[in-house]
Design a protein around this motif. Structure first.
Motif, PDB file in Angstrom:
ATOM      1  N   ARG A 155       0.816  -1.207   0.000  1.00 18.43           N
ATOM      2  CA  ARG A 155       0.000   0.000   0.000  1.00 18.43           C
ATOM      3  C   ARG A 155       0.856   1.266   0.000  1.00 18.43           C
ATOM      4  NH1 ARG A 155      -5.278  -1.908  -0.589  1.00 18.43           N
ATOM      5  NH2 ARG A 155      -5.688  -3.577   0.887  1.00 18.43           N
ATOM      6  N   TYR A 156       0.386   2.246  -0.750  1.00 16.93           N
ATOM      7  CA  TYR A 156       1.008   3.580  -0.748  1.00 16.93           C
ATOM      8  C   TYR A 156      -0.094   4.623  -0.644  1.00 16.93           C
ATOM      9  CZ  TYR A 156       5.299   1.294  -2.273  1.00 16.93           C
ATOM     10  OH  TYR A 156       6.407   0.499  -2.341  1.00 16.93           O
ATOM     11  N   ARG A 157       0.295   5.822  -0.217  1.00 16.64           N
ATOM     12  CA  ARG A 157      -0.680   6.899  -0.087  1.00 16.64           C
ATOM     13  C   ARG A 157      -0.069   8.191  -0.612  1.00 16.64           C
ATOM     14  NH1 ARG A 157      -0.843  10.381   4.118  1.00 16.64           N
ATOM     15  NH2 ARG A 157       0.327   8.924   5.432  1.00 16.64           N
ATOM     16  N   PHE A 158      -0.858   8.959  -1.337  1.00 12.97           N
ATOM     17  CA  PHE A 158      -0.400  10.282  -1.763  1.00 12.97           C
ATOM     18  C   PHE A 158      -0.154  11.137  -0.516  1.00 12.97           C
ATOM     19  CE2 PHE A 158      -2.460   8.863  -5.661  1.00 12.97           C
ATOM     20  CZ  PHE A 158      -1.519   9.243  -6.612  1.00 12.97           C
ATOM     21  N   ARG A 159       0.957  11.851  -0.536  1.00 18.75           N
ATOM     22  CA  ARG A 159       1.308  12.636   0.651  1.00 18.75           C
ATOM     23  C   ARG A 159       0.250  13.678   0.965  1.00 18.75           C
ATOM     24  NH1 ARG A 159       4.390  16.924   2.003  1.00 18.75           N
ATOM     25  NH2 ARG A 159       4.890  17.417  -0.154  1.00 18.75           N
ATOM     26  N   HIS A 160      -0.463  14.088  -0.064  1.00 20.03           N
ATOM     27  CA  HIS A 160      -1.610  14.957   0.166  1.00 20.03           C
ATOM     28  C   HIS A 160      -2.668  14.656  -0.878  1.00 20.03           C
ATOM     29  CE1 HIS A 160      -4.127  18.444   0.886  1.00 20.03           C
ATOM     30  NE2 HIS A 160      -3.505  18.566   2.032  1.00 20.03           N
ATOM     31  N   VAL A 161      -3.935  14.765  -0.468  1.00 19.45           N
ATOM     32  CA  VAL A 161      -5.032  14.432  -1.386  1.00 19.45           C
ATOM     33  C   VAL A 161      -5.024  15.321  -2.626  1.00 19.45           C
ATOM     34  CG1 VAL A 161      -6.723  15.963  -0.285  1.00 19.45           C
ATOM     35  CG2 VAL A 161      -7.507  13.892  -1.462  1.00 19.45           C
ATOM     36  N   LEU A 162      -4.480  16.539  -2.528  1.00 20.43           N
ATOM     37  CA  LEU A 162      -4.443  17.422  -3.700  1.00 20.43           C
ATOM     38  C   LEU A 162      -3.556  16.862  -4.811  1.00 20.43           C
ATOM     39  CD1 LEU A 162      -4.381  21.006  -2.140  1.00 20.43           C
ATOM     40  CD2 LEU A 162      -6.301  19.766  -3.142  1.00 20.43           C
ATOM     41  N   PHE A 163      -2.521  16.077  -4.425  1.00 25.65           N
ATOM     42  CA  PHE A 163      -1.713  15.416  -5.453  1.00 25.65           C
ATOM     43  C   PHE A 163      -2.572  14.412  -6.216  1.00 25.65           C
ATOM     44  CE2 PHE A 163       2.121  16.062  -2.476  1.00 25.65           C
ATOM     45  CZ  PHE A 163       2.346  17.323  -3.005  1.00 25.65           C
ATOM     46  N   GLN A 164      -3.325  13.630  -5.469  1.00 26.82           N
ATOM     47  CA  GLN A 164      -4.196  12.619  -6.102  1.00 26.82           C
ATOM     48  C   GLN A 164      -5.246  13.285  -6.976  1.00 26.82           C
ATOM     49  OE1 GLN A 164      -7.669  11.863  -4.820  1.00 26.82           O
ATOM     50  NE2 GLN A 164      -7.955  10.440  -6.522  1.00 26.82           N
ATOM     51  N   LYS A 165      -5.853  14.354  -6.453  1.00 24.76           N
ATOM     52  CA  LYS A 165      -6.901  15.026  -7.213  1.00 24.76           C
ATOM     53  C   LYS A 165      -6.354  15.619  -8.508  1.00 24.76           C
ATOM     54  CE  LYS A 165     -10.341  16.156  -3.731  1.00 24.76           C
ATOM     55  NZ  LYS A 165     -11.158  17.225  -3.129  1.00 24.76           N
ATOM     56  N   TYR A 166      -5.160  16.205  -8.449  1.00 21.91           N
ATOM     57  CA  TYR A 166      -4.589  16.793  -9.656  1.00 21.91           C
ATOM     58  C   TYR A 166      -4.315  15.709 -10.701  1.00 21.91           C
ATOM     59  CZ  TYR A 166      -1.329  18.680 -12.990  1.00 21.91           C
ATOM     60  OH  TYR A 166      -0.727  19.025 -14.171  1.00 21.91           O
ATOM     61  N   LEU A 167      -3.662  14.637 -10.286  1.00 16.09           N
ATOM     62  CA  LEU A 167      -3.315  13.564 -11.219  1.00 16.09           C
ATOM     63  C   LEU A 167      -4.565  12.958 -11.855  1.00 16.09           C
ATOM     64  CD1 LEU A 167      -0.523  12.041  -9.031  1.00 16.09           C
ATOM     65  CD2 LEU A 167      -0.207  12.614 -11.446  1.00 16.09           C
ATOM     66  N   TYR A 168      -5.620  12.866 -11.083  1.00 16.27           N
ATOM     67  CA  TYR A 168      -6.867  12.302 -11.620  1.00 16.27           C
ATOM     68  C   TYR A 168      -7.541  13.309 -12.553  1.00 16.27           C
ATOM     69  CZ  TYR A 168     -11.390   9.917 -11.718  1.00 16.27           C
ATOM     70  OH  TYR A 168     -12.530   9.283 -12.133  1.00 16.27           O
ATOM     71  N   SER A 169      -7.481  14.594 -12.188  1.00 12.70           N
ATOM     72  CA  SER A 169      -8.215  15.611 -12.953  1.00 12.70           C
ATOM     73  C   SER A 169      -7.651  15.813 -14.354  1.00 12.70           C
ATOM     74  CB  SER A 169      -8.203  16.951 -12.193  1.00 12.70           C
ATOM     75  OG  SER A 169      -6.892  17.495 -12.169  1.00 12.70           O
ATOM     76  N   VAL A 170      -6.345  15.575 -14.543  1.00 13.61           N
ATOM     77  CA  VAL A 170      -5.756  15.833 -15.856  1.00 13.61           C
ATOM     78  C   VAL A 170      -5.974  14.671 -16.828  1.00 13.61           C
ATOM     79  CG1 VAL A 170      -4.025  17.403 -14.947  1.00 13.61           C
ATOM     80  CG2 VAL A 170      -3.479  14.968 -15.139  1.00 13.61           C
ATOM     81  N   LEU A 171      -6.508  13.562 -16.338  1.00 15.12           N
ATOM     82  CA  LEU A 171      -6.864  12.459 -17.231  1.00 15.12           C
ATOM     83  C   LEU A 171      -8.126  12.838 -17.990  1.00 15.12           C
ATOM     84  CD1 LEU A 171      -6.416   9.445 -14.770  1.00 15.12           C
ATOM     85  CD2 LEU A 171      -4.904  10.016 -16.686  1.00 15.12           C
ATOM     86  N   ASP A 172      -8.154  12.569 -19.288  1.00 21.64           N
ATOM     87  CA  ASP A 172      -9.384  12.859 -20.009  1.00 21.64           C
ATOM     88  C   ASP A 172     -10.410  11.753 -19.753  1.00 21.64           C
ATOM     89  OD1 ASP A 172      -8.955  10.691 -21.793  1.00 21.64           O
ATOM     90  OD2 ASP A 172      -7.861  11.964 -23.192  1.00 21.64           O
ATOM     91  N   GLU A 173     -11.625  11.965 -20.222  1.00 21.39           N
ATOM     92  CA  GLU A 173     -12.728  11.049 -19.917  1.00 21.39           C
ATOM     93  C   GLU A 173     -12.440   9.628 -20.378  1.00 21.39           C
ATOM     94  OE1 GLU A 173     -17.582  10.755 -20.598  1.00 21.39           O
ATOM     95  OE2 GLU A 173     -16.451  12.504 -21.289  1.00 21.39           O
ATOM     96  N   ALA A 174     -11.861   9.498 -21.555  1.00 19.59           N
ATOM     97  CA  ALA A 174     -11.571   8.158 -22.086  1.00 19.59           C
ATOM     98  C   ALA A 174     -10.528   7.445 -21.236  1.00 19.59           C
ATOM     99  CB  ALA A 174     -11.097   8.261 -23.532  1.00 19.59           C
TER     100      ALA A 174
END
Length: 907
Positions: free
Chosen positions: A413-432
């Protein structure tokens, strides 16, 4: 400089230290740390925990985390993590935020205390919050001998495996047990219970949080939670966020409980100055002022911006180790928002590292290296090396959470040091990209967990919903709902089934889809009946839709259950004509299928309707037919499909109406067998119904003590498991028994309490009988006007519902009341009407009682001759039960009459 990211929080730490001091002294405390994303809530919690562990050598800390993807629908998620940690399951916990080896050691040894507390005070928490088998395995690793509680735990586990369909406790009892277990643990060692990200908490966890917070006031427990105020203010959809009222109520008990990290301008300034001075430097006040202006002192943004400046070379070190600002540095060249800093940092990553983090962001704030390896078709060791060395150690974007052994499979298991890192990485993915990655992540998790995939059903349903794999999404939503129902988390179960019904519409229409949709409606309907009672209006809506679907799925047990659900709803509301139509459909279906379970239930329900309208003899035949099809070996199937053992209910009800038809001894024998079977099957819901019915039998036998004992047992069981309907009935029978045992006022109060609950549940079934219990208690109390009024209301209800199995008794009690008021002619007329009704029902026992009371009235009037032969003839009809109250009283009246008549003749 940026290695020391926790600064300028001494005031907050001191406040938490003081709360801990008070709690260790036995004055339990609570505190909620509030702040926007990046304000440092989790950092403060971690720093406080580390400091507390070093100061207090017997302190134990357990942390649970709410999940933004699944938490709202995953019942008791943070409290499951907390109890798992407290029972030594350290490696497997996602929510661990206290990376202290000392705390880990303490938690492992704490199992000696926590195991005993759970076994003695919270056995029903097993398998809802923590698997009993896991505790047994972990305890065996360090206990040389099986201590008493471990032996008890093994017995409990065997019982649970032997009764897999046993219903769970009432939710309030689960909450009570959890609170009791935590308090018991804290008597041995002080505890800090921490919950991170409460804005994502599920409703059941918030209920538990509220009750636990209220219960720990005299315990050595400090309860700490973190949340984002902006999420609470927004709410959930169109409704208020459920944490808001919890905070409001707890403030009434504890006063100011929120530690707000949204700092004042002065505090933000102090933070920036302290952060800059975390390492020796030559940076002047102008630099600090610019940094404060650029970041507004937001903790995460400030830390990340300093790291960015170091990596760009804008901040450099002299040979003596002092940081200084590069000449020609321009603030306008730096990102103006934290997202910009994150974007720059992510942009510098190796493409393979960046793609690994994208996959991790799809799984969530916490993610699994083996999932990334499967999705990227890469060697797991290579992924772990990349995550641990590059992304955790060098780039400091993630942290290691630990390794969990899942059978032969290891999960890292790993965890993003902050949720904003996870949110950014997810947000830049396009819908497909999101679409395919959710599919890949869900499939990888399925493969990793194998047979244990249902354990993460909420998580899997999320991924497959997001990827448009509607078949699997529905599959896991149904499992998630069933698991929530089993944990008595009915709101989460209802949410899962409701979401499933939305998703299933995306599947192309065919018989397979109809069956899935039907299963969701049936599960939702059964949960609604458990949570709100069968009379609830939504139960009708759900089962009506299920019946429409059942027409597309012919001759299946599911169709039968759909019709049965609506039949029960109609019957509970007193709509017997409607329920009878459904019962005929069920019988036809059962006969076509020749299924013994369905035949048992169909005949039982038909019998119930027949005796309800006063057709006792025909109803008895259907009860006997039901029992001829009944097989006790099918008990697991009965309880899994119908939620009740039909054989137990049929036998209990047969006992009651066997008495009515004039066979008291046979009724008692059948009743004893029904209770014996119910106890042997060990199914609390079936036992509660049997206890209610047999207590009603002893009510009719005029044995108030036995009636009271059975009703009390029914009430205790119903309170324990949340059977509100059956507890209401038990209250009323206990009230009648108390009135008969000379505790009249207490008895009337209890009856009225039961009636109020009955009305609140919307129930009409058996309402005339409940009114009759009330009327007889009022008669005993001498409240004759009230008695007559209640009896008349009962008789109006008889006519309105056509529910007539208590009609004779209602007329008899009304006649007794009229006689007490001096209306002897009116009483005699009502007694004779009661006798006519009893004769039409072939209810010999009820006719006997009505004739007995009429005879007493006629003796009082001095004109018994015209009734004595009728009473004698009826008495001679009986072949058994001569030691029961009514037959003994009839015998005494007849003997007294003949003795006085003989004396009169001699004179």
């Amino acid at each position: 400089m940026i290695e020391h990211t926790f600064v300028a929080r001494e005031g907050e730490l001191a406040h938490l230290d003081n709360l801990l001091k008070l709690s260790i002294q036995g004055h339990g405390q609570i505190c909620f740390i509030a702040g926007e994303a990046g304000a440092g809530k989790t950092a403060l919690l971690s720093a406080f925990a580390s400091r507390a562990l070093s100061k207090h050598h017997d302190l134990v800390i357990a942390v649970g985390t709410c999940n933004s993807h699944t938490g709202i629908s995953d019942p008791y998620l943070p409290f499951r993590e907390i109890l798992a940690m407290l029972t030594g399951d350290i490696e497997g916990q996602l929510g661990q935020r206290i990376p202290s080896s000392e705390n880990t050691t303490r938690l492992k040894s704490f199992l000696r205390i926590s195991g005993q507390a759970i076994v003695e005070l919270g056995p029903d928490l097993l398998d809802i919050f923590v698997p009993g088998s896991g505790i047994i395995t972990r305890a065996g690793a360090f206990l040389a001998e099986k201590v008493g509680w471990l032996k008890k735990l093994e017995i409990i586990e065997k019982q649970k495996k032997a009764s897999p369909t046993r219903p769970q406790k009432d939710p309030s009892r689960i909450v009570e047990q959890y609170s009791g277990v935590i308090q018991a643990m804290a008597t041995n060692q002080p505890l800090i219970i921490a919950i991170d990200d409460l804005q994502w908490s599920d409703p059941s966890s918030l209920d538990l949080l509220f009750q636990l917070a209220r219960q720990i006031r005299n315990s050595r427990v400090l309860l700490v939670g973190t949340f984002r105020p902006e999420d609470i203010a927004i709410g959930r959809g169109e409704v208020r966020h459920p944490l808001a009222p919890v905070l409001g109520e707890l403030k009434r008990y504890y006063g100011d409980i929120v530690l707000d990290l949204d700092q004042s301008e002065a505090e933000r300034r102090d933070f920036v100055w302290a952060l800059v001075d975390a390492e020796p430097n030559l940076l002047d006040d102008r630099f600090r002022e610019e940094l404060l202006h650029h970041t507004s002192g937001q903790a995460l943004f400030t830390v990340e911006l300093l790291r960015e400046m170091q990596e760009r070379g804008d901040l450099q070190k002299e040979e003596d180790g002092l940081w200084y600002q590069r000449a020609g540095f321009a603030w306008e060249d730096l990102p103006s928002r934290v997202e910009g800093v994150i974007e720059t940092r992510i942009g510098r990553l190796d493409p393979d590292d960046r793609q690994a983090l994208h996959v991790g962001s799809v799984e969530g704030e916490t993610f699994t290296s083996e999932v990334i390896a499967k999705v990227q078709k890469t060697d797991p060791r290579e992924i772990i090396r990349r995550l641990s060395r590059d992304l955790a150690s060098r780039h400091q974007l993630i942290v290691t959470e630990g390794v969990q052994q899942l059978g032969s499979q290891r999960i890292s298991r790993y965890r993003f040091r902050h949720v904003l890192f996870q949110k950014y990485l997810y947000s830049v993915l396009d819908e497909a990209e999101r679409f395919y990655l959710h599919e890949d992540v869900g499939t990888a998790l399925e493969e990793l967990y194998g047979e244990r995939a249902p354990e993460i059903s909420v998580q899997l349903s999320h991924h497959f919903t997001q990827s448009g794999n509607w078949e699997k999404a529905v599959h896991y939503l149904l499992i998630a709902g069933n698991q929530a129902h089993a944990a008595s988390a009915y709101r989460e179960a209802i949410d899962a089934y409701t979401q499933g019904l939305k998703v299933v519409k995306e599947i192309p229409a065919d018989a397979s889809r109809s069956l899935k949709e039907l299963m969701l409606y049936l599960s939702l309907g059964n949960t609604l009946m458990t949570a709100k009672g069968a009379a609830d209006k939504r139960v009708e809506e759900v089962f009506s839709k299920a019946i429409d679907l059942s027409r597309q799925v012919e001759d299946t047990p599911q169709s039968f259950v759909a019709i049965r659900g609506l039949s029960l709803h109609s019957k509970m509301r007193g709509e017997y004509d409607v329920s009878k139509v459904f019962e005929k459909q069920m019988l036809n279906m059962a006969e076509n299928l020749q299924d013994p379970m369905l035949l048992t239930e169909a005949h039982r329900l038909i019998a119930e309707s027949l005796v309800s309208e006063g057709t006792f003899d025909t109803g008895k035949e259907h009860y006997q037919q039901a029992l001829s099809f009944y097989q006790s070996a099918l008990h697991p199937k009965f309880t899994a499909v119908l939620g009740v053992d039909s054989g137990v209910i049929a036998q209990s009800q047969l006992a009651y109406f066997t008495w009515s038809l004039g066979y008291p001894e046979r009724a008692i024998s059948i009743g004893h067998e029904a209770l014996k079977l119910a106890r042997e099957l060990d199914h609390p819901f079936s036992l509660a119904i049997a206890l209610d019915t047999i207590s009603a039998l002893y009510h009719q036998l005029r044995d108030p003590q036995t009636c009271r004992n059975l009703a009390q047992e029914c009430s205790n069981l119903s309170i324990e498991y949340g059977f509100s309907f059956w507890n209401a009935r038990a209250c009323m029978r206990r009230g009648w028994a108390l009135a008969m045992l000379d505790h009249v006022n207490e008895g009337i109060d209890l009856i009225e309490e039961g009636l109020a609950t009955y009305h609140a549940l919307g129930s009409n079934i058996s309402m005339p009988c409940m009114w009759t219990l009330h009327a007889e208690a009022q008669l005993i109390a001498g409240h004759y006007e009230d008695c007559c009024s209640t009896a008349e209301e009962a008789l109006r209800t008889v006519e309105r519902l056509n529910e007539r199995y208590c009609e004779v008794e209602t007329h008899r009690i009304r006649a007794d009341c009229l006689a007490q008021q001096g209306d002897l002619a009116g009483a005699q007329s009502v007694y004779r009407h009661a006798i006519e009704v009893a004769q039409s029902q072939k209810a010999k026992s009820l006719e006997l009682r009505a004739r007995l009371h009429l005879m007493r009235l006629l003796i009082e009037e001095g004109d018994p001759e015209k009734e004595i032969s009728n009473l004698e003839q009826l008495y001679r009809w009986f072949q058994e039960g001569f030691d029961t109250t009514d037959l003994k009283e009839v015998k005494a009246v007849l003997e007294e009459y003949h003795l006085s008549h003989h004396r009169g003749g001699e004179a």
